[in-house]
Design a protein around this motif. Structure first.
Motif, PDB file in Angstrom:
ATOM      1  N   ASP A  94       0.734  -1.257  -0.061  1.00 19.18           N
ATOM      2  CA  ASP A  94       0.002  -0.097   0.165  1.00 19.18           C
ATOM      3  C   ASP A  94       0.912   1.467   0.087  1.00 19.18           C
ATOM      4  O   ASP A  94       0.380   2.265  -0.281  1.00 19.18           O
ATOM      5  N   GLN A  95       2.096   1.071   0.187  1.00 18.35           N
ATOM      6  CA  GLN A  95       2.945   2.359   0.525  1.00 18.35           C
ATOM      7  C   GLN A  95       3.599   2.580  -0.687  1.00 18.35           C
ATOM      8  O   GLN A  95       3.564   3.657  -1.032  1.00 18.35           O
ATOM      9  N   GLU A 109      35.966  -9.771 -24.907  1.00 15.90           N
ATOM     10  CA  GLU A 109      36.651 -10.934 -24.243  1.00 15.90           C
ATOM     11  C   GLU A 109      35.886 -11.492 -23.063  1.00 15.90           C
ATOM     12  O   GLU A 109      36.243 -12.485 -22.461  1.00 15.90           O
ATOM     13  N   GLY A 110      34.507 -11.034 -22.973  1.00 20.66           N
ATOM     14  CA  GLY A 110      33.559 -11.507 -21.823  1.00 20.66           C
ATOM     15  C   GLY A 110      33.976 -10.896 -20.352  1.00 20.66           C
ATOM     16  O   GLY A 110      33.168 -11.369 -19.290  1.00 20.66           O
ATOM     17  N   ASN A 111      34.657  -9.827 -20.297  1.00 21.24           N
ATOM     18  CA  ASN A 111      35.021  -9.088 -18.970  1.00 21.24           C
ATOM     19  C   ASN A 111      33.650  -8.268 -18.567  1.00 21.24           C
ATOM     20  O   ASN A 111      33.296  -7.541 -19.571  1.00 21.24           O
ATOM     21  N   VAL A 112      33.336  -8.229 -17.383  1.00 22.28           N
ATOM     22  CA  VAL A 112      32.294  -7.425 -16.970  1.00 22.28           C
ATOM     23  C   VAL A 112      32.807  -5.957 -17.061  1.00 22.28           C
ATOM     24  O   VAL A 112      33.695  -5.560 -16.513  1.00 22.28           O
ATOM     25  N   ILE A 113      31.956  -5.079 -17.794  1.00 22.62           N
ATOM     26  CA  ILE A 113      32.493  -3.655 -17.861  1.00 22.62           C
ATOM     27  C   ILE A 113      31.596  -2.716 -17.228  1.00 22.62           C
ATOM     28  O   ILE A 113      32.076  -1.696 -16.706  1.00 22.62           O
ATOM     29  N   THR A 114      30.214  -3.139 -16.983  1.00 24.19           N
ATOM     30  CA  THR A 114      29.393  -2.403 -16.179  1.00 24.19           C
ATOM     31  C   THR A 114      28.539  -3.431 -15.457  1.00 24.19           C
ATOM     32  O   THR A 114      27.887  -4.518 -16.086  1.00 24.19           O
ATOM     33  N   ASP A 115      28.311  -3.206 -14.080  1.00 25.40           N
ATOM     34  CA  ASP A 115      27.498  -3.870 -13.421  1.00 25.40           C
ATOM     35  C   ASP A 115      26.620  -3.325 -12.534  1.00 25.40           C
ATOM     36  O   ASP A 115      27.180  -2.464 -11.599  1.00 25.40           O
ATOM     37  N   LEU A 116      25.430  -2.924 -12.858  1.00 28.56           N
ATOM     38  CA  LEU A 116      24.369  -2.074 -12.136  1.00 28.56           C
ATOM     39  C   LEU A 116      23.108  -2.858 -11.656  1.00 28.56           C
ATOM     40  O   LEU A 116      22.755  -4.020 -12.279  1.00 28.56           O
ATOM     41  N   THR A 117      22.736  -2.559 -10.498  1.00 29.02           N
ATOM     42  CA  THR A 117      21.438  -2.822  -9.903  1.00 29.02           C
ATOM     43  C   THR A 117      20.848  -1.781  -9.732  1.00 29.02           C
ATOM     44  O   THR A 117      21.315  -0.604  -9.106  1.00 29.02           O
ATOM     45  N   ILE A 118      19.424  -1.476 -10.226  1.00 30.20           N
ATOM     46  CA  ILE A 118      18.597  -0.428 -10.190  1.00 30.20           C
ATOM     47  C   ILE A 118      17.391  -0.719  -9.132  1.00 30.20           C
ATOM     48  O   ILE A 118      16.819  -1.657  -9.605  1.00 30.20           O
ATOM     49  N   ILE A 119      17.214   0.103  -8.109  1.00 31.98           N
ATOM     50  CA  ILE A 119      15.857  -0.187  -7.137  1.00 31.98           C
ATOM     51  C   ILE A 119      15.154   1.300  -7.681  1.00 31.98           C
ATOM     52  O   ILE A 119      15.508   2.367  -7.757  1.00 31.98           O
ATOM     53  N   TYR A 120      13.586   0.988  -7.841  1.00 36.28           N
ATOM     54  CA  TYR A 120      13.063   2.265  -8.147  1.00 36.28           C
ATOM     55  C   TYR A 120      11.380   1.794  -7.994  1.00 36.28           C
ATOM     56  O   TYR A 120      11.322   0.541  -7.792  1.00 36.28           O
ATOM     57  N   GLY A 121      10.460   2.720  -7.884  1.00 34.11           N
ATOM     58  CA  GLY A 121       9.130   2.494  -7.794  1.00 34.11           C
ATOM     59  C   GLY A 121       8.433   3.646  -7.752  1.00 34.11           C
ATOM     60  O   GLY A 121       8.875   4.810  -7.643  1.00 34.11           O
ATOM     61  N   GLU A 122       7.170   3.825  -7.755  1.00 35.43           N
ATOM     62  CA  GLU A 122       6.191   4.565  -7.392  1.00 35.43           C
ATOM     63  C   GLU A 122       5.784   4.605  -5.942  1.00 35.43           C
ATOM     64  O   GLU A 122       5.418   3.558  -5.261  1.00 35.43           O
ATOM     65  N   ILE A 123       5.713   5.923  -5.382  1.00 37.90           N
ATOM     66  CA  ILE A 123       5.112   6.012  -4.127  1.00 37.90           C
ATOM     67  C   ILE A 123       3.778   6.396  -4.097  1.00 37.90           C
ATOM     68  O   ILE A 123       3.313   7.273  -4.579  1.00 37.90           O
ATOM     69  N   HIS A 124       2.828   5.567  -3.276  1.00 41.34           N
ATOM     70  CA  HIS A 124       1.511   5.642  -3.262  1.00 41.34           C
ATOM     71  C   HIS A 124       1.005   6.460  -1.838  1.00 41.34           C
ATOM     72  O   HIS A 124       0.265   7.132  -2.023  1.00 41.34           O
ATOM     73  N   ASN A 125       1.769   6.335  -0.807  1.00 39.67           N
ATOM     74  CA  ASN A 125       1.284   7.006   0.462  1.00 39.67           C
ATOM     75  C   ASN A 125       1.858   8.572   0.393  1.00 39.67           C
ATOM     76  O   ASN A 125       3.166   8.648   0.303  1.00 39.67           O
ATOM     77  N   PRO A 126       0.995   9.565   0.524  1.00 40.57           N
ATOM     78  CA  PRO A 126       1.469  11.095   0.381  1.00 40.57           C
ATOM     79  C   PRO A 126       2.031  11.341   1.624  1.00 40.57           C
ATOM     80  O   PRO A 126       2.861  12.285   1.712  1.00 40.57           O
ATOM     81  N   ALA A 127       2.110  10.423   2.706  1.00 48.05           N
ATOM     82  CA  ALA A 127       2.890  10.641   4.187  1.00 48.05           C
ATOM     83  C   ALA A 127       4.342  10.470   3.938  1.00 48.05           C
ATOM     84  O   ALA A 127       5.070  10.894   4.640  1.00 48.05           O
ATOM     85  N   ILE A 128       4.656   9.608   2.764  1.00 51.75           N
ATOM     86  CA  ILE A 128       6.148   9.214   2.670  1.00 51.75           C
ATOM     87  C   ILE A 128       6.719  10.637   2.042  1.00 51.75           C
ATOM     88  O   ILE A 128       6.361  10.954   0.865  1.00 51.75           O
ATOM     89  N   LYS A 129       7.755  11.020   2.749  1.00 52.91           N
ATOM     90  CA  LYS A 129       8.576  12.159   2.183  1.00 52.91           C
ATOM     91  C   LYS A 129      10.017  11.873   1.731  1.00 52.91           C
ATOM     92  O   LYS A 129      10.580  12.675   1.020  1.00 52.91           O
ATOM     93  N   LYS A 130      10.494  10.631   2.004  1.00 54.11           N
ATOM     94  CA  LYS A 130      11.758  10.124   1.715  1.00 54.11           C
ATOM     95  C   LYS A 130      11.803   8.783   1.624  1.00 54.11           C
ATOM     96  O   LYS A 130      11.239   8.066   2.352  1.00 54.11           O
ATOM     97  N   ILE A 131      12.812   8.058   0.626  1.00 54.71           N
ATOM     98  CA  ILE A 131      12.925   6.669   0.652  1.00 54.71           C
ATOM     99  C   ILE A 131      14.440   6.745   0.825  1.00 54.71           C
ATOM    100  O   ILE A 131      15.185   7.450   0.134  1.00 54.71           O
ATOM    101  N   GLU A 132      14.799   5.539   1.645  1.00 56.29           N
ATOM    102  CA  GLU A 132      16.309   5.463   1.685  1.00 56.29           C
ATOM    103  C   GLU A 132      16.621   4.132   1.656  1.00 56.29           C
ATOM    104  O   GLU A 132      15.729   3.138   1.931  1.00 56.29           O
ATOM    105  N   THR A 133      17.813   3.567   1.157  1.00 51.80           N
ATOM    106  CA  THR A 133      18.093   2.455   0.856  1.00 51.80           C
ATOM    107  C   THR A 133      19.722   2.139   1.597  1.00 51.80           C
ATOM    108  O   THR A 133      20.106   3.093   1.698  1.00 51.80           O
TER     109      THR A 133
END
Length: 184
Positions: A94-95, A109-133
């Protein structure tokens, strides 16, 4: 005759190389893009946060917009190539929604040149003012995620592997928190 065959062969290769590029970001994404919400450039990768309507048979019950992230190489002049995964697996509460997408890019050569993880989303609760990870391997150094407002909706976006995410109120109270460990 031999030069003609070589020329034909080279033309086919060049056509194959350029056929993967699209003139716009929207066209490089394999789903119908409602809107691009945010673009973040990292090295030669453009990370594109967008929303779409899932129009695939397996998602008949999914008719509201879902978020997606695309990993593109290129530019407006030379065209865009989609070089990453495309999906929208997520956890919903719900949040806020939690989407997580991993991207790896390799050299010849098969070597990793970029390794990224992306965390994202939509905020539903208007009381949420900040997201921290909390970054994977950290114990208490939560970092603020980027907040994005577009068309009266609010989103968050963070780069890096994470073990925890929490939503905070104006006065810093935790509204919702989810913890997980990275599965390898």
């Amino acid at each position: 005759m031999k030069k003609g065959i070589q020329l034909l062969f080279m033309s086919i290769i060049l056509l194959g190389i350029t056929a993967c590029s699209y003139p716009t970001m929207n066209e490089a994404i394999p789903y119908k893009v409602n809107q691009i919400i945010h673009t973040e450039k990292m090295k030669d990768i453009s990370i594109v946060l967008y929303d779409t309507i899932a129009e695939i048979e397996e998602f008949n019950d999914q008719r509201k917009p879902v978020l997606g992230v695309a990993f593109l190489k290129g530019d407006s002049e030379d065209g865009w190539d989609n070089v990453g995964p495309n999906g929208w697996n997520h956890n919903e509460n719900d949040q806020f929604t939690i989407y997580k997408e991993d991207f790896r890019d390799y050299d010849k050569e098969g070597n990793v040149i970029t390794d990224l993880t992306i965390i994202y989303g939509e905020i539903h609760n208007p009381a949420i003012k900040k997201i921290e990870t909390l970054a994977t391997g950290e114990t208490d150094q939560y970092k603020e995620a980027m907040m994005i407002e577009k068309d009266k909706k609010r989103y968050y976006f963070a780069i890096g592997a994470k073990d925890s995410i929490k939503a905070l109120s104006d006065n810093g109270d935790i509204i919702h928190q989810e913890d997980w460990t990275k599965e390898e």
